[in-house]
Scaffold this active site. Structure first.
Site, PDB file in Angstrom:
ATOM      1  N   VAL A 109      -5.000   3.955   2.270  1.00  0.00           N
ATOM      2  CA  VAL A 109      -4.654   4.890   1.191  1.00  0.00           C
ATOM      3  C   VAL A 109      -3.144   4.916   0.968  1.00  0.00           C
ATOM      4  O   VAL A 109      -2.389   4.631   1.875  1.00  0.00           O
ATOM      5  CB  VAL A 109      -5.153   6.311   1.545  1.00  0.00           C
ATOM      6  CG1 VAL A 109      -6.668   6.327   1.666  1.00  0.00           C
ATOM      7  CG2 VAL A 109      -4.519   6.864   2.817  1.00  0.00           C
ATOM      8  N   LYS A 147       6.299   2.783   9.207  1.00  0.00           N
ATOM      9  CA  LYS A 147       7.090   2.373   8.042  1.00  0.00           C
ATOM     10  C   LYS A 147       7.668   3.606   7.341  1.00  0.00           C
ATOM     11  O   LYS A 147       6.980   4.608   7.176  1.00  0.00           O
ATOM     12  CB  LYS A 147       6.220   1.553   7.083  1.00  0.00           C
ATOM     13  CG  LYS A 147       5.037   2.307   6.488  1.00  0.00           C
ATOM     14  CD  LYS A 147       4.138   1.347   5.717  1.00  0.00           C
ATOM     15  CE  LYS A 147       2.986   2.036   5.015  1.00  0.00           C
ATOM     16  NZ  LYS A 147       3.328   2.964   3.959  1.00  0.00           N
ATOM     17  N   GLN A 159      -5.809 -11.207 -14.645  1.00  0.00           N
ATOM     18  CA  GLN A 159      -4.985 -12.401 -14.897  1.00  0.00           C
ATOM     19  C   GLN A 159      -5.237 -13.485 -13.837  1.00  0.00           C
ATOM     20  O   GLN A 159      -4.299 -14.119 -13.346  1.00  0.00           O
ATOM     21  CB  GLN A 159      -3.502 -12.031 -14.944  1.00  0.00           C
ATOM     22  CG  GLN A 159      -3.176 -10.927 -15.958  1.00  0.00           C
ATOM     23  CD  GLN A 159      -1.700 -10.627 -16.004  1.00  0.00           C
ATOM     24  OE1 GLN A 159      -0.886 -11.473 -16.358  1.00  0.00           O
ATOM     25  NE2 GLN A 159      -1.344  -9.406 -15.634  1.00  0.00           N
ATOM     26  N   ASP A 175      -2.036   3.450   6.405  1.00  0.00           N
ATOM     27  CA  ASP A 175      -1.747   4.899   6.364  1.00  0.00           C
ATOM     28  C   ASP A 175      -2.998   5.784   6.390  1.00  0.00           C
ATOM     29  O   ASP A 175      -3.071   6.782   5.662  1.00  0.00           O
ATOM     30  CB  ASP A 175      -0.895   5.220   5.133  1.00  0.00           C
ATOM     31  CG  ASP A 175       0.416   4.466   5.111  1.00  0.00           C
ATOM     32  OD1 ASP A 175       0.710   3.757   6.087  1.00  0.00           O
ATOM     33  OD2 ASP A 175       1.144   4.567   4.113  1.00  0.00           O
ATOM     34  N   CYS A 220       0.678   3.199  -1.598  1.00  0.00           N
ATOM     35  CA  CYS A 220       1.018   2.334  -0.465  1.00  0.00           C
ATOM     36  C   CYS A 220       0.201   1.039  -0.428  1.00  0.00           C
ATOM     37  O   CYS A 220       0.701   0.003   0.020  1.00  0.00           O
ATOM     38  CB  CYS A 220       0.895   3.112   0.838  1.00  0.00           C
ATOM     39  SG  CYS A 220       2.213   4.336   0.989  1.00  0.00           S
ATOM     40  N   GLU A 248       2.884   5.796   7.500  1.00  0.00           N
ATOM     41  CA  GLU A 248       4.100   6.175   6.777  1.00  0.00           C
ATOM     42  C   GLU A 248       4.697   7.401   7.459  1.00  0.00           C
ATOM     43  O   GLU A 248       3.968   8.360   7.752  1.00  0.00           O
ATOM     44  CB  GLU A 248       3.781   6.511   5.310  1.00  0.00           C
ATOM     45  CG  GLU A 248       5.034   6.918   4.521  1.00  0.00           C
ATOM     46  CD  GLU A 248       4.754   7.236   3.055  1.00  0.00           C
ATOM     47  OE1 GLU A 248       3.652   6.939   2.557  1.00  0.00           O
ATOM     48  OE2 GLU A 248       5.674   7.803   2.428  1.00  0.00           O
ATOM     49  N   LYS A 282       6.819   3.036   1.150  1.00  0.00           N
ATOM     50  CA  LYS A 282       5.442   2.868   0.685  1.00  0.00           C
ATOM     51  C   LYS A 282       4.904   1.485   1.072  1.00  0.00           C
ATOM     52  O   LYS A 282       3.752   1.339   1.434  1.00  0.00           O
ATOM     53  CB  LYS A 282       5.368   3.072  -0.833  1.00  0.00           C
ATOM     54  CG  LYS A 282       5.920   4.422  -1.314  1.00  0.00           C
ATOM     55  CD  LYS A 282       5.267   5.597  -0.625  1.00  0.00           C
ATOM     56  CE  LYS A 282       5.777   6.929  -1.158  1.00  0.00           C
ATOM     57  NZ  LYS A 282       5.381   8.062  -0.301  1.00  0.00           N
TER      58      LYS A 282
HETATM   59  N1  TIU Z   1       0.421   6.056   1.938  1.00  0.00           N
HETATM   60  C1  TIU Z   1       0.698   6.425   0.684  1.00  0.00           C
HETATM   61  O1  TIU Z   1       0.056   5.979  -0.262  1.00  0.00           O
HETATM   62  N2  TIU Z   1       1.711   7.363   0.498  1.00  0.00           N
HETATM   63  C2  TIU Z   1       1.743   8.265  -0.531  1.00  0.00           C
HETATM   64  O2  TIU Z   1       2.682   9.053  -0.625  1.00  0.00           O
HETATM   65  N3  TIU Z   1       0.699   8.247  -1.419  1.00  0.00           N
HETATM   66  C3  TIU Z   1       0.479   9.113  -2.473  1.00  0.00           C
HETATM   67  O3  TIU Z   1      -0.442   8.867  -3.233  1.00  0.00           O
HETATM   68  N4  TIU Z   1       1.240  10.196  -2.606  1.00  0.00           N
END
Ligand code: TIU
Length: 245
Positions: free
Chosen positions: A166, A138, A211, A33, A171, A81, A141
């Site tokens: 990110v 997609k 862990q 993303d 995600c 996303e 998330k």
């Molecule tokens: N790609 C992803 O992480 N989607 C989100 O909505 N992330 C947020 O941190 N909002």
């Protein structure tokens, strides 16, 4: 019992909680993303009240990782996303969550928020996919939810993922957890994943390696780049496929 010998083409990255070994021809770089909607002003991330400048730091190290991974001849996969224009794949629970300044589907300065085909939905120029690199669209998330990612990895014979993108705790985490449950070994590159919340970045990475590596491994991108510098592209021979949506 004696330990199984490592394959001759195994590469090892110093990582937390211990060395991460991977075979380049069976490993894909996953860029999650890296879209304008999350990284640049005027998109989905900012509409949720976030300071999107915090994510910009991911782009320079990720560019190096992308270039080196391509040069090594390994598989590269991108995700985005987003939703269909009629929002038929966006559950009301997602659409109506929180009090954003703009909702998914609203018209913002970079087009309709988080809608496929819009300028804001696409990947930033610095990390643009090359022809032949797979792009997975997609609706959720996690990159495995409602996509053909698993089928695709199985066709190409991928068993390990180098995970970047990110945001770390949303995600990236969801995808690493999905991948872990499906038996994939994940190395998350700490400086190539980003969060709007510094404390979540730290905790998110710690959770992965805790862990004994409950979800996977964590390493800085330089450790991956060092390990990769010894790989010959001819020895990798990664398969590539057509762009997908
Ligand atoms: N790609 C992803 O992480 N989607 C989100 O909505 N992330 C947020 O941190 N909002």
């Amino acid at each position: 019992m004696p330990a199984e010998p490592l394959p001759a083409d195994q590469v090892t990255v110093p990582a937390d909680p211990g060395p991460f070994g991977f075979v380049p021809s069976r490993t894909a770089l996953l860029l999650i993303d890296m879209q304008r909607d999350f990284v640049e002003p005027g998109g989905f991330g900012e509409s949720l009240g976030n300071d999107v400048s915090l994510l910009a730091a991911v782009i320079p190290p990720l560019r190096k990782v992308l270039a080196a991974t391509r040069a090594a001849g390994m598989t590269v996969l991108h995700t985005r996303e987003g939703h269909r224009g009629d929002l038929s794949d966006c559950p009301p629970a997602k659409l109506n969550r929180g009090t954003p300044t703009m909702r998914i589907g609203d018209l913002g300065p970079k087009g309709r928020i988080l809608i496929r085909g819009e300028y804001g939905h696409d990947i930033v120029d610095e990390l643009a996919p090359l022809p032949g690199e797979v792009v997975i669209d997609k609706p959720g998330k996690g990159a495995f939810y409602a996509t053909d990612l698993q089928e695709l990895l199985e066709i190409v014979g991928i068993t390990s993922l180098i995970v970047t993108g990110v945001t770390t705790e949303v995600c990236v985490h969801t995808t690493v957890r999905e991948a872990n449950d499906r038996g994939y070994e994940c190395l998350v590159l700490a400086d190539c994943v980003g969060s709007y919340f510094p404390e979540f970045q730290q905790a998110g990475l710690a959770m992965i390696a805790a862990q004994g590596g409950i979800f996977g491994w964590v390493a800085p991108s330089v450790a991956y780049l060092d390990a990769l510098s010894a790989v010959s592209p001819a020895a990798v021979g990664a398969a590539t496929g057509p762009e997908r949506s």
